[in-house]
Design an enzyme around this catalytic site. Structure first.
Site, mmCIF file in Angstrom:
data_model
loop_
_atom_site.group_PDB
_atom_site.id
_atom_site.type_symbol
_atom_site.label_atom_id
_atom_site.label_comp_id
_atom_site.label_asym_id
_atom_site.label_seq_id
_atom_site.Cartn_x
_atom_site.Cartn_y
_atom_site.Cartn_z
ATOM 1 N N CYS A 135 0.811 -1.220 0.000
ATOM 2 C CA CYS A 135 0.000 0.000 0.000
ATOM 3 C C CYS A 135 0.841 1.266 0.000
ATOM 4 O O CYS A 135 0.300 2.365 -0.055
ATOM 5 C CB CYS A 135 -0.937 -0.019 1.194
ATOM 6 N N HIS A 180 -3.241 7.866 5.845
ATOM 7 C CA HIS A 180 -3.390 6.525 5.258
ATOM 8 C C HIS A 180 -4.815 6.054 5.572
ATOM 9 O O HIS A 180 -5.500 5.562 4.698
ATOM 10 C CB HIS A 180 -2.324 5.603 5.846
ATOM 11 N N GLU A 205 -1.832 5.371 13.510
ATOM 12 C CA GLU A 205 -1.468 6.521 12.672
ATOM 13 C C GLU A 205 -1.714 7.833 13.413
ATOM 14 O O GLU A 205 -0.915 8.769 13.316
ATOM 15 C CB GLU A 205 -2.259 6.492 11.355
ATOM 16 N N LYS A 226 -9.964 7.613 1.734
ATOM 17 C CA LYS A 226 -10.365 6.217 1.499
ATOM 18 C C LYS A 226 -11.831 6.022 1.878
ATOM 19 O O LYS A 226 -12.483 5.091 1.385
ATOM 20 C CB LYS A 226 -9.489 5.259 2.301
ATOM 21 N N HIS A 275 -9.767 1.544 -0.575
ATOM 22 C CA HIS A 275 -8.322 1.346 -0.496
ATOM 23 C C HIS A 275 -7.819 0.692 -1.785
ATOM 24 O O HIS A 275 -7.947 -0.522 -1.965
ATOM 25 C CB HIS A 275 -7.980 0.468 0.706
ATOM 26 N N PHE A 319 1.715 -3.075 4.047
ATOM 27 C CA PHE A 319 2.009 -4.371 4.662
ATOM 28 C C PHE A 319 3.490 -4.690 4.452
ATOM 29 O O PHE A 319 4.071 -4.339 3.423
ATOM 30 C CB PHE A 319 1.176 -5.474 4.014
#
Lengths: 82, 408
Positions: B159, B297, B308, B329, B334, B393
């Site tokens: 991502c 994010h 975050e 998002k 996403h 990830f």
């Protein structure tokens, strides 16, 4: 299936792969001359295998240059009864 | 002052539509792009919703010519190149680079091929399976589209892929390796096999009855992420090249911060995210006090949003409470590797138009998420500099600091 029928079907598959003016592909025209690149040629052979239910060996696949070559190869590989 | 690396063109494709106008309007109205999927046989999956690019917004494609993620990249690059006037100006093609990242590559192609093999017992693969599915297919297609003959490759970092591609483009221009770079990312992961894989992780928000409310970043009742697809490409350009071509800057990439958590495969880390934000500030010679907005994010998972939030507070100090932080998002889902690039383009389009995009579906404040997330409604903005966070990830982090037109 007659040779003419095979040729007609192969031509249709070539035209499906790439837009080419009708009549541009003659039996002895090298396919590269009408804009069929190596990946297009592989894709056409794939469609032929699917449509005719045959398996074209690698050495045969590498040697075909023209519509005639393709039709000859198909005739060789199709079961004799057809 | 260090020469700037300008953004002179942008293109974007997402669940919100295709192109600048669709995204500017979506950012203003906080509209929803998450719906029941149409391009996938939803009887084969439990999660039937996604941020799918609306078919009606796409031009007719010859699907035999490229994988879906490549088609999105080509659309976005076409818009970016047109906005930057590439076709109208002369440039040395060896000085134009391309870096289009992807998280998952040609999912459509591979899924179809494996379906033939395992479900239909057809062992013959189409000869384009490999060249269409390869991760650099979008980079190669975009290079061909623009006859770009400079440096070109793809980067892959889940991502964070988009943020890393833009960093790569920035570095090529700063180092003199290229004058212009088409940099961005594309992903099209809405294939049955991939969706099933995400379902296995149990972090999808599977709210098939209410797709428009499924993605709820920073909300106490958030249930997880919503898969999406799309692409965004920026034309990055040196000051000198932009001046020579007469290209108007739309913004600038001020700096980037890259870190690896060197930790858990999937759990996010406050320290890694914080350090990436701090490095982006250092790289851009920016103080925390100069940051006017953070595009988070903000995946909508339990773990990401609180982690975050802590990272933003640690990196920006008191400034974190004084500025808007939002997750788009919530609108487009996403889009995996493409998400960072989509969010940078969407933010830059919105902020240049004087709008901070909102976080949709934020109705239940979470005590662990206590920043100003611009809940549900966009608001006016005169932002000059913003950060865009991407945390992938594998613990790979990328933060991009961007100057808006106002901040140049």
């Amino acid at each position: 299936m007659t040779r003419a029928e095979i040729q007609e079907k192969v031509l249709a598959l070539i035209h499906e792969q790439r837009t080419i003016p009708s009549g541009a592909v003659q039996p002895d025209t090298p396919l590269t001359e009408v804009g069929i690149d190596s990946l297009d040629a592989l894709s056409v052979l794939f469609s032929i295998e699917e449509n005719f239910n045959i398996s074209i060996p690698d050495d045969k696949a590498k040697s075909v240059r023209t519509l005639d070559d393709i039709v000859n190869t198909i005739q060789e590989l199709l079961p004799a009864s057809t | 002052m260090t020469p700037q690396v300008y953004v002179t063109g942008m293109g974007v494709v997402s669940a919100l539509g295709v192109g600048r106008d669709a995204h500017q309007e979506a950012a203003r109205s906080g509209s929803n792009g998450i719906r029941l999927m149409e391009s996938v046989d939803i009887s084969l999956v439990d999660c039937k919703i996604a941020g799918e690019v609306p078919a009606r917004s796409l031009p007719p494609f010859d699907v035999r010519r490229a994988d879906r993620f490549v088609r999105f990249a080509l659309l976005a690059a076409q818009e970016a190149g047109a906005e930057a006037g590439l076709s109208r100006t002369d440039f040395d093609p060896r000085r134009l680079g391309v870096v289009v990242a992807t998280g998952l590559g040609g999912c459509e192609t591979l899924d179809a091929a494996y379906h033939r093999l395992y479900a239909q017992n057809l062992t013959r693969f189409h000869p384009t399976s490999i060249p269409y599915a390869m991760y650099n297919a979008a980079t190669s297609a975009v290079a061909n589209q623009h006859q770009a003959k400079g440096p070109a490759y793809s980067v892959v970092s889940a991502c964070a892929s988009g943020a890393h591609a833009i960093t790569q483009g920035l570095d090529w221009i700063r180092s003199g390796r290229a004058d212009m770079v088409l940099a961005g990312a594309a992903d099209a992961p809405l294939a049955v096999g991939i969706i099933r894989g995400w379902e296995g992780m149990r972090i999808l928000s599977v709210d098939n009855e209410n797709p428009d409310q499924a993605c709820r970043p920073f909300s106490a009742d958030r249930k997880g992420l919503v898969l999406a697809e799309g692409a965004a490409i920026l034309l990055l350009e040196s000051e000198q090249s932009a001046r020579r071509r007469g290209a108007a800057p739309l913004g600038a990439i001020a700096g980037c911060g890259l870190t690896s958590d060197a930790g858990h495969l999937t759990d996010p880390s406050t320290e890694g995210a914080q350090a990436a934000m701090e490095l982006a500030l250092t790289d851009g010679r920016l103080q925390a006090s100069e940051i006017d907005y953070v595009n988070a994010h903000g995946t909508g998972t339990r773990a990401n949003d609180s982690t975050e939030t802590n990272a933003i507070k640690a990196a920006l100090g008191g400034r974190a409470y004084a500025i808007p932080v939002s997750s788009t998002k919530s609108m487009h889902g996403h889009a995996m590797g493409a998400s960072g690039a989509i969010e940078i383009v969407l933010s830059l389009i919105a902020l240049n138009a004087g709008v901070v995009p909102p976080t949709r579906n934020l109705h239940q404040p979470d005590p662990q998420c206590d920043l100003d997330y611009v809940p549900n409604t966009s608001r006016p903005s005169d932002a000059r500099v913003f950060l865009s966070n991407s945390f992938g990830f594998g613990g790979l982090n990328g933060v991009v600091a961007v100057r808006t037109q106002r901040g140049l």
